[in-house]
Scaffold this motif. Structure first.
Motif, PDB file in Angstrom:
ATOM      1  N   ILE A  32     -11.429  -3.850  -7.575  1.00  0.00           N
ATOM      2  CA  ILE A  32     -11.828  -5.172  -7.074  1.00  0.00           C
ATOM      3  C   ILE A  32     -10.610  -6.086  -6.959  1.00  0.00           C
ATOM      4  N   HIS A  33      -9.834  -6.149  -8.021  1.00  0.00           N
ATOM      5  CA  HIS A  33      -8.657  -7.023  -8.013  1.00  0.00           C
ATOM      6  C   HIS A  33      -7.644  -6.558  -6.975  1.00  0.00           C
ATOM      7  N   ALA A  34      -7.439  -5.256  -6.870  1.00  0.00           N
ATOM      8  CA  ALA A  34      -6.469  -4.722  -5.911  1.00  0.00           C
ATOM      9  C   ALA A  34      -6.872  -5.050  -4.475  1.00  0.00           C
ATOM     10  N   VAL A  35      -8.162  -4.941  -4.184  1.00  0.00           N
ATOM     11  CA  VAL A  35      -8.645  -5.237  -2.830  1.00  0.00           C
ATOM     12  C   VAL A  35      -8.476  -6.720  -2.513  1.00  0.00           C
ATOM     13  N   LEU A  36      -8.795  -7.592  -3.465  1.00  0.00           N
ATOM     14  CA  LEU A  36      -8.668  -9.032  -3.223  1.00  0.00           C
ATOM     15  C   LEU A  36      -7.204  -9.445  -3.061  1.00  0.00           C
ATOM     16  N   VAL A  37      -6.312  -8.792  -3.800  1.00  0.00           N
ATOM     17  CA  VAL A  37      -4.881  -9.073  -3.649  1.00  0.00           C
ATOM     18  C   VAL A  37      -4.416  -8.687  -2.245  1.00  0.00           C
ATOM     19  N   ARG A  38      -4.882  -7.534  -1.779  1.00  0.00           N
ATOM     20  CA  ARG A  38      -4.495  -7.080  -0.436  1.00  0.00           C
ATOM     21  C   ARG A  38      -5.091  -7.989   0.643  1.00  0.00           C
ATOM     22  N   LEU A  39      -6.310  -8.462   0.432  1.00  0.00           N
ATOM     23  CA  LEU A  39      -6.933  -9.377   1.385  1.00  0.00           C
ATOM     24  C   LEU A  39      -6.141 -10.679   1.465  1.00  0.00           C
ATOM     25  N   HIS A  40      -5.745 -11.196   0.310  1.00  0.00           N
ATOM     26  CA  HIS A  40      -4.953 -12.430   0.296  1.00  0.00           C
ATOM     27  C   HIS A  40      -3.629 -12.235   1.028  1.00  0.00           C
ATOM     28  N   LEU A  41      -2.998 -11.093   0.820  1.00  0.00           N
ATOM     29  CA  LEU A  41      -1.725 -10.816   1.485  1.00  0.00           C
ATOM     30  C   LEU A  41      -1.902 -10.820   3.001  1.00  0.00           C
ATOM     31  N   PHE A  42      -3.002 -10.240   3.471  1.00  0.00           N
ATOM     32  CA  PHE A  42      -3.260 -10.183   4.911  1.00  0.00           C
ATOM     33  C   PHE A  42      -3.469 -11.585   5.481  1.00  0.00           C
ATOM     34  N   VAL A  43      -4.313 -12.373   4.833  1.00  0.00           N
ATOM     35  CA  VAL A  43      -4.612 -13.721   5.322  1.00  0.00           C
ATOM     36  C   VAL A  43      -3.373 -14.611   5.246  1.00  0.00           C
ATOM     37  N   ASP A  44      -2.606 -14.452   4.186  1.00  0.00           N
ATOM     38  CA  ASP A  44      -1.456 -15.323   3.954  1.00  0.00           C
ATOM     39  C   ASP A  44      -0.297 -15.033   4.897  1.00  0.00           C
ATOM     40  N   THR A  45      -0.167 -13.784   5.323  1.00  0.00           N
ATOM     41  CA  THR A  45       1.020 -13.406   6.102  1.00  0.00           C
ATOM     42  C   THR A  45       0.738 -13.114   7.567  1.00  0.00           C
ATOM     43  N   ASN A  46      -0.517 -13.045   7.980  1.00  0.00           N
ATOM     44  CA  ASN A  46      -0.833 -12.721   9.373  1.00  0.00           C
ATOM     45  C   ASN A  46      -1.312 -13.975  10.103  1.00  0.00           C
TER      46      ASN A  46
END
Length: 407
Positions: free
Chosen positions: A107-121
């Motif tokens: 769960i935490h790993a997926v949310l971290v990856r989601l944040h990275l996508f939203v923050d950098t794209n």
């Protein structure tokens, strides 16, 4: 390390990635939203697999089931199908990579990856527009205008992190115009007031452009003004009309009951600008080569780019200067010498004579062709003032001619 779903959820609550908010979290599913700006947010639901008869078919031995919500709060589709599928596949892969016997952490790993996508794209808020722009460019990649000019256009994404893309136009196998478009982090508006009007920031790429700098800069600035109008909130059709014919009333302020003026479009309802900008570029850049001077009815632009460049060389001869393209206030293109003749020689015209058939078709007969300053005054004077100036020039020329005959 968490040893149960509840412990993992508690860990996630205490260690949420930045800009991420948990909406629901229980042993069956977790729903969260990652939001950098109101238009740059993604909602995800993580379903936790469970099998009461076979623990090996349950979480954490099986990956989370990832579902991206495509709806905004107002009910309009925000995440297009292409982005939804791409992101679900990426996040599912993250969950699969975290699978380990007895290890809770997906769960935490997926949310971290989601944040990275939203923050950098930067393309998140305009992903659908980007796809539509690509399709539009593809359908217009190699065509011929109504008046016979050929064009070829291409578009490529340079960086999702920086939100940049390149658009290239090749016209008549000679003229070239290239530009870079940068999506602002606050799209469809801008995060900084200093960048207002640059939600889709367009810049000329010199290495891909062979037009004179003065002309390419003018064309790029005109496209940027179109974007600014959209960010102000002006509808696309009205913005195009405003750019093509600067004397429309699209920017006229509204007068309130107490007599105060407020802008008709104040930026509170910024319009999407990427797809309209691409359409604007496709509609305007290749058609430049079709422009006909309303005065002399000759082609505005030479058949080759080198000849056009020679018109802009410093210390150019008067004959070349007269042939330089110039766009009048009404939106039509004239030769510099022809516009000078219309305005400053008898009968000292004030309005465009373009009938919309042989000319650019961008204005209606009778539209003013000269610009006004902020105080509403013309820098070329009234018709009477121009006539007096012309008479003085004629008198001076006659005197010079008489003097020349004496020697």
């Amino acid at each position: 390390m968490a040893s149960s779903i509840q412990e993992e959820i508690e860990y996630v609550r205490k260690n949420l990635p930045p800009q991420t908010k948990l909406i629901t979290a229980n042993s069956n599913f977790v729903t969260a939203v990652c939001e950098k700006t109101p238009s740059r947010s993604i909602k995800v639901t993580l379903t936790i697999p469970s099998n009461t008869t076979d623990s090996s078919s349950s979480y954490p031995y099986k990956p989370l089931i990832v579902s991206i919500d495509t709806q905004q709060k107002n009910g309009k589709t925000k995440i297009p199908p292409g982005l939804k599928k791409k992101l679900e596949n990426q996040l599912s892969k993250v969950a699969e990579d975290e699978i380990s016997p007895g290890k809770f952490g997906q769960i935490h790993a997926v949310l971290v990856r989601l944040h990275l996508f939203v923050d950098t794209n930067r393309f998140v808020p305009c992903w659908k527009e980007l796809k539509q722009s690509m399709d539009l460019i593809s359908s217009s990649s190699s065509t011929t205008t109504k008046k016979g000019s050929s064009r070829k256009c291409t578009m490529s994404v340079l960086s999702e992190t920086k939100g940049t893309m390149k658009v290239q136009f090749d016209m008549n196998n000679d003229y070239k115009y290239a530009c870079k478009i940068t999506i602002d982090e606050g799209y469809p508006t801008t995060l900084s007031i200093h960048d207002w009007g640059k939600s889709s920031f367009i810049q000329t790429i010199p290495s891909g452009t062979n037009m004179p700098d003065e002309l390419s800069t003018y064309l790029t600035n005109q496209a940027q003004q179109f974007v600014r109008l959209l960010q102000d909130g002006m509808p696309e059709k009205e913005a195009k009309s405003y750019i093509a014919q600067t004397n429309t009333d699209g920017g006229v302020p509204i007068i309130t009951e107490d007599g105060h003026q407020v802008p008709k479009y104040d930026g509170s309802n910024s319009q999407l600008s990427l797809l309209p900008l691409i359409q604007y570029l496709i509609d305007t850049k290749p058609s430049l080569l079709d422009q006909i001077c309303p005065q002399c009815e000759a082609s505005i632009f030479p058949s080759d780019s080198q000849t056009l460049k020679s018109l802009y060389i410093k210390k150019k001869k008067k004959i070349k200067q007269k042939l330089c393209p110039i766009q009048s206030y009404c939106g039509c293109w004239y030769h510099y010498g022809c516009l000078h003749q219309v305005l400053l020689e008898p009968p000292f015209g004030d309005t465009c004579s373009n009938d919309g058939n042989d000319g650019c078709g961008g204005c209606q007969v009778g539209h003013r062709i000269f610009f006004l300053d902020d105080d509403g005054n013309s820098n070329i004077g009234t018709r009477d003032e121009r006539e007096i100036m012309w008479q003085m020039e004629q008198r001076q020329q006659r005197e010079l001619d008489d003097m020349a005959m004496m020697f």
